[in-house]
Enzyme design. Sequence first.
Site, short mmCIF file in Angstrom:
data_model
loop_
_atom_site.label_atom_id
_atom_site.label_comp_id
_atom_site.label_asym_id
_atom_site.label_seq_id
_atom_site.Cartn_x
_atom_site.Cartn_y
_atom_site.Cartn_z
N GLY A 200 64.77 49.01 11.60
CA GLY A 200 65.44 50.45 11.98
C GLY A 200 65.71 51.47 10.71
N CYS B 35 67.38 55.39 8.75
CA CYS B 35 67.81 56.60 10.39
C CYS B 35 68.04 55.62 11.60
CB CYS B 35 66.12 56.99 10.51
SG CYS B 35 66.56 57.71 11.95
N ALA C 80 62.79 61.36 8.97
CA ALA C 80 62.69 60.07 9.81
C ALA C 80 60.42 60.25 10.58
CB ALA C 80 63.62 59.20 10.43
N HIS D 282 62.89 82.61 32.83
CA HIS D 282 64.42 82.84 31.93
C HIS D 282 65.03 82.44 33.70
CE1 HIS D 282 67.20 86.88 31.32
NE2 HIS D 282 67.29 86.44 32.97
N GLY E 64 74.53 70.17 1.24
CA GLY E 64 73.58 70.11 2.23
C GLY E 64 73.36 69.47 3.38
N GLU F 32 61.61 43.12 6.28
CA GLU F 32 62.73 43.97 5.79
C GLU F 32 64.07 43.08 5.49
OE1 GLU F 32 65.86 46.71 6.33
OE2 GLU F 32 64.49 47.45 6.68
N ILE G 232 73.57 66.82 4.64
CA ILE G 232 74.42 64.98 5.45
C ILE G 232 75.79 66.18 5.57
CG2 ILE G 232 75.54 62.78 5.07
CD1 ILE G 232 72.20 62.60 3.39
#
Length: 453
Positions: free
Chosen positions: A39, A42, A312, A436, A176, A34, A178
Amino acid sequence: MENKFDVLVIGGGPAGYTAAINAAQNGFTVVLAEMSKMGGTCLNRGCVPTKALIHSGELIENAKQMQNAGINVNNVGHDLNKIYDRRDEIVNRLRDGLTKFVSSKKVVIKEGCAQFVDKNTVKINEEIFTAKNIIIASGSVPATLPIEGIEHCVNSDYFLENKNEIPQNVLIVGGGIIGVEFAEFMLSLGTNITIVEYMDRLISNMDKDVSLQLAMALKRKGASIYTGAAVTKVEKTEKGYKVHFTDKKGFQTADSDIVLVSTGRKANISNLNAQAIGLETVKGCIKVDENYQTNISNIYAIGDCIGGIQLAHFAAAQGAFVADKIAGKENPLNLKVIPSCIYTSPEIASVGISQVSAVEKGIEVEVGKTPMGANAKSLIAGAERGFVKTIFEKQTDKLIGAVLYCDRATDIIGQLCLAIANGLTRKELLKVIHPHPTVEEAVGESVLASIKD
């Protein structure tokens, strides 16, 4: 020899860490590379920090509405630094927990940029690693627009990675997911919001009734919305920025203190040195087959870097699928039933085929739709706007799609995913007794409303 593994994963986002965890549980030795923070987008610059900010915005809106419930509240305000601090606390806690969990599965985590040397060899910084199988899960980065003055704009990372003051006037290019989520948060803070969207409506991948209701809700909160609008130039002025665009009314301009570009994301593959191994790409994304295998048999690609649906949970599902594929195991996940969630107010969630898409494909459908104004729990909570819509294939009576625009939609959509994944019919769904008063009982009402006889 110590850097020789069964599986090497490039990218520590939902796709990558899920693949690594599942591969390790399948008995493989695994190393995960990484280049930034565990993470991925996301957790660090996307889903989680966005929703943390939106939750703070929701609390502000709830406080403002308490007067309607007979509760006296005066001088509702906010402390942006504390909002950001809470966001950071949530992100850090989740990232630390994730890192510990991945490590507990005996996955070796290496921080650094991963680059191919050959089809079995990857260099991470200056260290060489070899693996029988390699999984690329390098994610995505914000996309930009080829317009004059784009260098004056910011993207979502500006607000999600750092603590930046939000000015009084913000123009958002892109309506959109975002764009509308940022609009919701900033409107709750009292920011003046303008949205300029190229398509003829907001979140154009959704059915028109969702887009129209969302636009009305945002306008009621004070947003100015231009659709069918193409931005041609962003100009820096003495007081801020002037955005030039054209729409059905012709040439237009709008002034703003800051311009946020939220026009989607593109595959993050530029650092892989993919050309060294002849990795095939299509339109800037890694090309894969139905098993997420690239043109090189021992290399797989998953998540945002392959394009398509960039979610994700879908990326994580691909990671689990590929880890089992390498192990020769059958994975039970249905990768065709993918829920989509938008954290506006009220929330939006969908799964399966839309009503418009069904008609375009020549599928005869029967649709049930119930307004939330008839739902007791929604009225009690002051969240009566919206609806629940279920879509059934007439020939088979099976549920093939659903759209929820209501309070807690993102929590309710799971039961409809389960129904579609298991091919449940309307008759089978009608067996369910819904409690309900709840928001989710509108699902049952929607199923009943689809019966036209």
